[in-house]
Write a protein that holds these residues in place. Structure first.
Motif, PDB file in Angstrom:
ATOM      1  N   GLY A  24      49.257  42.641  37.985  1.00 33.45           N
ATOM      2  CA  GLY A  24      48.015  42.955  38.704  1.00 33.45           C
ATOM      3  C   GLY A  24      46.948  43.524  37.777  1.00 33.45           C
ATOM      4  O   GLY A  24      45.751  43.295  37.982  1.00 33.45           O
ATOM      5  N   TYR A 100      57.053  37.456  42.615  1.00 26.94           N
ATOM      6  CA  TYR A 100      56.655  38.076  41.348  1.00 26.94           C
ATOM      7  C   TYR A 100      57.600  37.638  40.225  1.00 26.94           C
ATOM      8  O   TYR A 100      57.196  37.418  39.084  1.00 26.94           O
ATOM      9  CB  TYR A 100      56.727  39.589  41.546  1.00 26.94           C
ATOM     10  CG  TYR A 100      55.878  40.466  40.650  1.00 26.94           C
ATOM     11  CD1 TYR A 100      54.588  40.836  41.022  1.00 26.94           C
ATOM     12  CD2 TYR A 100      56.378  40.982  39.464  1.00 26.94           C
ATOM     13  CE1 TYR A 100      53.837  41.694  40.233  1.00 26.94           C
ATOM     14  CE2 TYR A 100      55.627  41.836  38.673  1.00 26.94           C
ATOM     15  CZ  TYR A 100      54.350  42.187  39.065  1.00 26.94           C
ATOM     16  OH  TYR A 100      53.605  43.040  38.287  1.00 26.94           O
ATOM     17  N   PHE A 218      47.560  47.477  45.482  1.00 19.04           N
ATOM     18  CA  PHE A 218      48.574  46.652  44.823  1.00 19.04           C
ATOM     19  C   PHE A 218      48.894  47.249  43.463  1.00 19.04           C
ATOM     20  O   PHE A 218      50.046  47.404  43.071  1.00 19.04           O
ATOM     21  CB  PHE A 218      48.053  45.215  44.672  1.00 19.04           C
ATOM     22  CG  PHE A 218      49.082  44.264  44.107  1.00 19.04           C
ATOM     23  CD1 PHE A 218      50.094  43.756  44.905  1.00 19.04           C
ATOM     24  CD2 PHE A 218      49.045  43.883  42.775  1.00 19.04           C
ATOM     25  CE1 PHE A 218      51.056  42.881  44.390  1.00 19.04           C
ATOM     26  CE2 PHE A 218      49.994  43.014  42.247  1.00 19.04           C
ATOM     27  CZ  PHE A 218      50.998  42.514  43.067  1.00 19.04           C
ATOM     28  N   THR A 226      57.080  51.687  47.010  1.00 21.62           N
ATOM     29  CA  THR A 226      57.886  52.012  45.836  1.00 21.62           C
ATOM     30  C   THR A 226      57.760  53.489  45.512  1.00 21.62           C
ATOM     31  O   THR A 226      58.714  54.135  45.086  1.00 21.62           O
ATOM     32  CB  THR A 226      57.326  51.258  44.604  1.00 21.62           C
ATOM     33  OG1 THR A 226      57.150  49.927  44.958  1.00 21.62           O
ATOM     34  CG2 THR A 226      58.223  51.377  43.420  1.00 21.62           C
TER      35      THR A 226
HETATM   36  N1  PFF Z   1      51.704  47.410  40.679  1.00 16.06           N
HETATM   37  C1  PFF Z   1      52.227  46.141  40.292  1.00 16.06           C
HETATM   38  C2  PFF Z   1      51.148  45.343  39.556  1.00 16.06           C
HETATM   39  O1  PFF Z   1      50.002  45.806  39.436  1.00 16.06           O
HETATM   40  O2  PFF Z   1      51.430  44.244  39.107  1.00 16.06           O
HETATM   41  C3  PFF Z   1      52.751  45.328  41.426  1.00 16.06           C
HETATM   42  C4  PFF Z   1      53.601  46.049  42.424  1.00 16.06           C
HETATM   43  C5  PFF Z   1      54.720  46.774  42.027  1.00 16.06           C
HETATM   44  C6  PFF Z   1      53.287  45.961  43.757  1.00 16.06           C
HETATM   45  C7  PFF Z   1      55.500  47.417  42.966  1.00 16.06           C
HETATM   46  C8  PFF Z   1      54.042  46.610  44.706  1.00 16.06           C
HETATM   47  C9  PFF Z   1      55.137  47.334  44.290  1.00 16.06           C
HETATM   48  F1  PFF Z   1      55.848  47.950  45.185  1.00 16.06           F
END
Ligand code: PFF
Length: 427
Positions: A24, A100, A218, A226
């Protein structure tokens, strides 16, 4: 059995930043800055980061530490039907990991292709098409899941914390090397213009603020709860508020820097930045092909993405592995293997079917994901904001103003609800 805890403050922040920094940050964030107002986009993003993002982290960590559990535990202790809401969040997390892991699998393939020099001689567009949705992608997706399983199976301190303490510093060093290389290329200035030229008119639009908010949710991994699980491994003497600021800052610093890495390089070689996967899998490989020492820089870039991605996938799997350990009473090792394999079964069809891939993304990140953040806020309110505030202050290295209480009780859930609804209205 006593619940596991983090071994040190630094280890906890490394793991939290590791979860937050992911795919992300490296391509979604720079692209959105470029499209939604350049430097002007940073204004809504930073305002929301401090008003909502930092608060979101304190909410989820406080809830996790107070209830000593992940979403199922935290919600069933506080909300009617909480157990089922918790299960829903776990399923959502599994879906996020399922898609992912496919994207991270492509990255693994590109890393190998850079190392062997294969990437230098291919047509990047055709190369991507031959891999993205293919049987071969299944293999790479499986490898990503297997690596994630092996880290999570080793436990919170010996697995997740230790892996992050290696991957995060390495990630920062790679990012720095690549960014310096990119901004010192000829005509790097053009890329900086595209990335940063502020367009203040975009800042006035509701859509820009909404995009900034959903990007931030995100990016901070608040979307999948998480952070509730990571918070549940905190000890009473651990600090929450300063860690929240450090995590939000670290996550944003990586995201902003990623733009300095990507755009100068793309423009320097006369290429056009494209949105989405094309940027990383087609345009940047073209850059690496043209750049002196490009395969070395390519390998470094894909390794950076692998570290960013793996430190996020371990946090995803940890959510439902922890639920299985506490609720089904199975060992961490078995839970990691079984649930990792289940994720592979759910994710595998996405390796050959692009519309299923899109469906997984939409359901998990647009339709259900943001609800997890809202449910966590409601659970904390049900726990009692006074009690939560006392919990937040335990071990805190900085003062948190009392304003936190009304902020969390009123403003925070309303803002999440507004974003959730407006994403359907604004399209
Ligand atoms: N934060 C992670 C990113 O920016 O790619 C994606 C992510 C990790 C989303 C864990 C949701 C999560 F629970």
């Amino acid at each position: 059995m006593a619940r596991e805890t983090w071994g040190s403050r630094v280890g906890f922040v490394a793991a939290a930043v590791g979860s937050a920094v992911g795919l992300g940050n490296i391509w979604m964030f720079p692209m959105r800055v470029g499209l939604y107002g350049g430097a002007a986009f940073l204004l809504p993003y930073l305002v929301l980061l401090f008003a909502i993002g930092v608060v979101a982290l304190t909410v989820e960590w406080t809830l996790g530490r107070a209830t000593k559990g992940g979403p199922i535990e935290a919600f069933s202790k506080t909300l009617p039907g909480g157990k089922y809401l918790g299960i829903l969040v776990n399923v959502t997390m599994l879906m996020i990991f399922a898609f992912y892991s496919l994207v991270l699998g492509w990255i693994l393939r590109y890393f190998i292709a850079s190392l062997t020099g294969e990437l230098a001689g291919v047509n990047p567009g055709a190369f991507f098409d031959s891999i993205a949705f293919s049987k071969e992608a299944l293999l790479w997706q499986f490898i990503v899941i297997a690596i994630t399983i092996s880290i999570v199976a080793m436990g919170v301190q010996k697995g997740i914390e230790r892996a992050n303490k290696v991957m995060m510093p390495a990630l920062f060093v790679f990012l720095l090397i690549l960014t310096i290389r990119s901004v010192t290329l000829p005509n790097a200035y053009e890329g900086l213009r595209f990335y940063l030229l502020p367009d203040w008119s975009k800042v006035m639009s509701g859509k820009t603020w909404m995009i900034a908010l959903s990007q931030m949710f995100f990016s901070l991994s608040v979307l999948g709860n998480t952070m509730v699980v990571y918070g549940s491994y905190l000890k009473d003497e651990d600090d929450i508020p300063l860690s929240a600021i450090a995590t939000a800052f670290g996550d944003t610093a990586v995201a902003v820097t990623a733009g300095f890495l990507v755009f100068p390089a793309v423009f320097s070689f006369g290429l056009e930045p494209t949105a989405g996967p094309g940027l990383v899998f087609v345009t940047l490989p073209m850059v690496f092909q043209k750049m002196p020492g490009g395969m070395f820089f390519g390998a470094l870039f894909f390794l950076l993405l692998i570290f960013a991605g793996l430190s996020s996938t371990v946090s995803m799997l940890e959510v439902y592995v922890d639920s299985a350990i506490t609720k089904l009473n199975i060992s961490r090792r078995n839970a990691s293997i079984l649930l990792g394999l289940l994720t592979f079964l759910v994710g595998a069809p996405s390796a050959v079917n692009p519309s299923y891939f899109d469906w997984l993304i939409n359901i998990s990140t647009v339709y259900i994901g943001p609800l997890g953040a809202l449910i966590a806020a409601l659970a904390l309110i049900k726990l009692g904001v006074d009690k939560a505030y006392e919990e937040l202050k335990k071990g805190a290295l900085i003062d948190v103003p009392e304003l936190w209480k009304p902020w969390v009780k009123f403003l925070y859930p309303i803002v999440i609800a507004v974003i959730y609804i407006s994403q359907f209205l604004l399209g």
